[in-house]
Design a protein around this motif. Sequence first.
Motif, PDB file in Angstrom:
ATOM      1  N   VAL A 199       0.838  -1.202   0.000  1.00  0.00           N
ATOM      2  CA  VAL A 199       0.000   0.000   0.000  1.00  0.00           C
ATOM      3  C   VAL A 199       0.878   1.259   0.000  1.00  0.00           C
ATOM      4  O   VAL A 199       0.617   2.225  -0.738  1.00  0.00           O
ATOM      5  CB  VAL A 199      -0.954  -0.013   1.220  1.00  0.00           C
ATOM      6  N   LEU A 200       1.924   1.241   0.802  1.00  0.00           N
ATOM      7  CA  LEU A 200       2.846   2.396   0.852  1.00  0.00           C
ATOM      8  C   LEU A 200       3.458   2.653  -0.522  1.00  0.00           C
ATOM      9  O   LEU A 200       3.589   3.798  -0.963  1.00  0.00           O
ATOM     10  CB  LEU A 200       3.955   2.157   1.883  1.00  0.00           C
ATOM     11  N   ARG A 201       3.807   1.559  -1.189  1.00  0.00           N
ATOM     12  CA  ARG A 201       4.373   1.712  -2.536  1.00  0.00           C
ATOM     13  C   ARG A 201       3.315   2.281  -3.489  1.00  0.00           C
ATOM     14  O   ARG A 201       3.603   3.147  -4.320  1.00  0.00           O
ATOM     15  CB  ARG A 201       4.843   0.353  -3.075  1.00  0.00           C
ATOM     16  N   LEU A 202       2.067   1.793  -3.362  1.00  0.00           N
ATOM     17  CA  LEU A 202       0.995   2.241  -4.264  1.00  0.00           C
ATOM     18  C   LEU A 202       0.652   3.715  -4.070  1.00  0.00           C
ATOM     19  O   LEU A 202       0.280   4.410  -5.014  1.00  0.00           O
ATOM     20  CB  LEU A 202      -0.265   1.385  -4.043  1.00  0.00           C
ATOM     21  N   ILE A 203       0.771   4.223  -2.834  1.00  0.00           N
ATOM     22  CA  ILE A 203       0.441   5.637  -2.620  1.00  0.00           C
ATOM     23  C   ILE A 203       1.623   6.542  -2.941  1.00  0.00           C
ATOM     24  O   ILE A 203       1.566   7.749  -2.719  1.00  0.00           O
ATOM     25  CB  ILE A 203      -0.073   5.902  -1.182  1.00  0.00           C
ATOM     26  N   GLY A 204       2.719   5.948  -3.397  1.00  0.00           N
ATOM     27  CA  GLY A 204       3.781   6.776  -3.955  1.00  0.00           C
ATOM     28  C   GLY A 204       5.080   6.830  -3.196  1.00  0.00           C
ATOM     29  O   GLY A 204       6.019   7.528  -3.608  1.00  0.00           O
ATOM     30  N   LEU A 205       5.188   6.128  -2.076  1.00  0.00           N
ATOM     31  CA  LEU A 205       6.469   6.174  -1.351  1.00  0.00           C
ATOM     32  C   LEU A 205       7.527   5.388  -2.131  1.00  0.00           C
ATOM     33  O   LEU A 205       7.274   4.238  -2.514  1.00  0.00           O
ATOM     34  CB  LEU A 205       6.308   5.579   0.049  1.00  0.00           C
ATOM     35  N   PRO A 206       8.685   5.996  -2.359  1.00  0.00           N
ATOM     36  CA  PRO A 206       9.728   5.272  -3.100  1.00  0.00           C
ATOM     37  C   PRO A 206      10.350   4.166  -2.239  1.00  0.00           C
ATOM     38  O   PRO A 206      10.277   4.206  -1.009  1.00  0.00           O
ATOM     39  CB  PRO A 206      10.755   6.361  -3.419  1.00  0.00           C
ATOM     40  N   VAL A 207      10.973   3.222  -2.911  1.00  0.00           N
ATOM     41  CA  VAL A 207      11.612   2.083  -2.217  1.00  0.00           C
ATOM     42  C   VAL A 207      12.637   2.577  -1.206  1.00  0.00           C
ATOM     43  O   VAL A 207      12.727   2.083  -0.072  1.00  0.00           O
ATOM     44  CB  VAL A 207      12.285   1.153  -3.259  1.00  0.00           C
ATOM     45  N   ARG A 208      13.422   3.606  -1.608  1.00  0.00           N
ATOM     46  CA  ARG A 208      14.467   4.136  -0.728  1.00  0.00           C
ATOM     47  C   ARG A 208      13.868   4.641   0.596  1.00  0.00           C
ATOM     48  O   ARG A 208      14.417   4.404   1.666  1.00  0.00           O
ATOM     49  CB  ARG A 208      15.217   5.260  -1.445  1.00  0.00           C
ATOM     50  N   ARG A 209      12.705   5.324   0.483  1.00  0.00           N
ATOM     51  CA  ARG A 209      12.055   5.885   1.673  1.00  0.00           C
ATOM     52  C   ARG A 209      11.600   4.764   2.614  1.00  0.00           C
ATOM     53  O   ARG A 209      11.779   4.839   3.832  1.00  0.00           O
ATOM     54  CB  ARG A 209      10.864   6.737   1.209  1.00  0.00           C
ATOM     55  N   ILE A 210      11.029   3.714   2.021  1.00  0.00           N
ATOM     56  CA  ILE A 210      10.553   2.582   2.850  1.00  0.00           C
ATOM     57  C   ILE A 210      11.741   1.850   3.474  1.00  0.00           C
ATOM     58  O   ILE A 210      11.706   1.474   4.641  1.00  0.00           O
ATOM     59  CB  ILE A 210       9.702   1.616   1.992  1.00  0.00           C
TER      60      ILE A 210
END
Lengths: 274, 398
Positions: A178-189
């Motif tokens: 979900v975090l990826r789908l709402i736009g958070l980049p991989v680096r941020r996660i």
Amino acid sequence: MAGAVLSAAAVLGAQEAQPPILVSRQLAALERLAVGDIVELAADARGTNARPFRIVGIYEPTPDPMRLGSVPREVRLHLPDLLALTRDPAVPAGSEHVEAINVALADPGDAQQFARDVNARLPGLVARPTGAAGPDNPFIVIERFHLAIAVVTIVAATVFLLALTIMLVDERRETVGVLRLIGLPVRRILTQVLVEGVLIASAGALFGLALAAASQGLINRFFQWRYDTALIFVRVTPEVAATCVAIAVPLGAAATVAASWALLRRGALRLARR
Amino acid sequence: MTAGRRALAFAWRSLVRQPARATLGILGVAAVGALLFDMLLLSEGLVISMRGLLDRLDYDVRVTATDALPGTGPTIDGATGVAAAAAALPSVRSVTTLRIADAAFERGGLSTRGSLQGLGGTSTRRPWTLLRGQDVGGAGELVINEAGARQLGLGPGSSVTVRASCSDQREAAPPVAFRVAGVVAFPFDSPELVTAATTANSLAEACAGLGAEAADFLLVASKGDPTATVADIAALPFALRAFTNEQVIGRLEEGGFTYFRQISAVLTTVTVSFALLLITVLLTVSVNQRLGEIAALRALGFTRARASADIFAESALIVGLGGLLSLPLGVLLAEGLDRILKRMPGIPEQLHFFVFEPQALAVHGALLAATAVLAALYPMWIVARLPIAATLRNEVIS
């Protein structure tokens, strides 16, 4: 009354005439000796030429790791008293031998050179610097042995940690999707996962140190009781604690990131899919 | 297919479905199991190894002047007479007197320190193994170990000068020339320690006659009953102490040998607790992730016992496979740890800290089995108490 006083005085006078000795705590406990007791010492088991001595103190022997397991049943005498007790009648006074001489140098840094000089100039004597700890020193070897066991333990812990983090990360697969789908980049996660990993590893390391600090007392007390010694077997020093934290925290954080990285390589839709 | 096999097959499929976590779990158990196995080998290793060395010498009784261990106490005076009296006992086959002196060995410009043994008594057997050359024959001959031969460049037929130190006075006796008859291996040789041996008479000559009739201890071979031999020797009018090999081992066990046993006990406890905790956590997390799946299986007709048996089988598979893998790993690790510990000075080359014995393997298996059972208890309890309807409902609405 007078008789009693005189008797006590006589005993006191006799006691003062006896050479003084110190008795190790272990021997005193075994033989139920106390300060002020008069004991007879002899150089052989038959008691030949036994001489009376007065106990003036009970002492705790300096812990000696090389004598671990042997209870020190010892007495300490002044050297002239010991020589008088043990001297062979054929040996003239003043020509007795001693087993060892401890030498304190003005500059301890000269120990190696001093030992070399003594060994070269006095055949039959062996001089060794007490601080010399070569690779074959028993304590260096034991330290290396414990280090090897620590490495194996760390490897085992790392493997388990990886398994656990894989499971925990897998549990959060949908959230990450979900975090990826709402736009958070991989680096941020990944950064968030890293911070979480550092926090959890730090908490774990601190708990481990607290456990070690609590258990060191138990371990020391057990071994001190078992070997009847004042030796310290476990000591959690600041250096040891720092080493543990320096290994545990990066390892924990790395395991979390490694497990998450495998997950984050998958597509966002696949992660969010139920 | 029996219920047990069905549970194992099902657990196997669960593990295979998640290969990464299953592999890591098994590898973790293997690493912990290897350490556990090594600690079990260490607990008795020194004792077994020392017993083997003592038994290999073919002497089953040691005689000393005091209660001190052989070679660490005062000497036996009048050793020749004592040996003759002991040899005359009906329970005794042969007696060897052994005197050990510190010595400096010199050849050309090379010099090294070590010990020189002098053997006397009624026995013709020698407590060493001949590697090259001949055994000690006449006067002025000695045999030397590999360390001495290597350090001084000696071989059979070489000459070596010996300066023996034969008393507490540390007075070096005059130099005496010896001929090297052979190179031998002593059972208690350490890699760098120079040891040589000659006859008691030749050692007495090297000592300029000092303590010629003394021996550090006697090696006695009984006629099969060492306990009776000990009793017979104790009855001799010499105030000596005699010990069977088992009694010597017992004395050693009371001393420094116990350190490794205690360390082994502590590390075994820590290792088993560590494995128990981690496998419990692994299984618990795994079960918590599969609650919906387990509830569905229960709804399909799996009994509580069957669902619990699956969890137990999973634990048994992880611990069992890890345990099997831990044995070769443990052997490799033991060799490495043994090499580390044998760096301690004075440790005989043939003495080992880690020695295999079947009992260690049995205890290893029992501890891992107990770990598998205990680790599965909590997750099994979760599965057994799982409310089927509520879990399925939660699974649907979450």
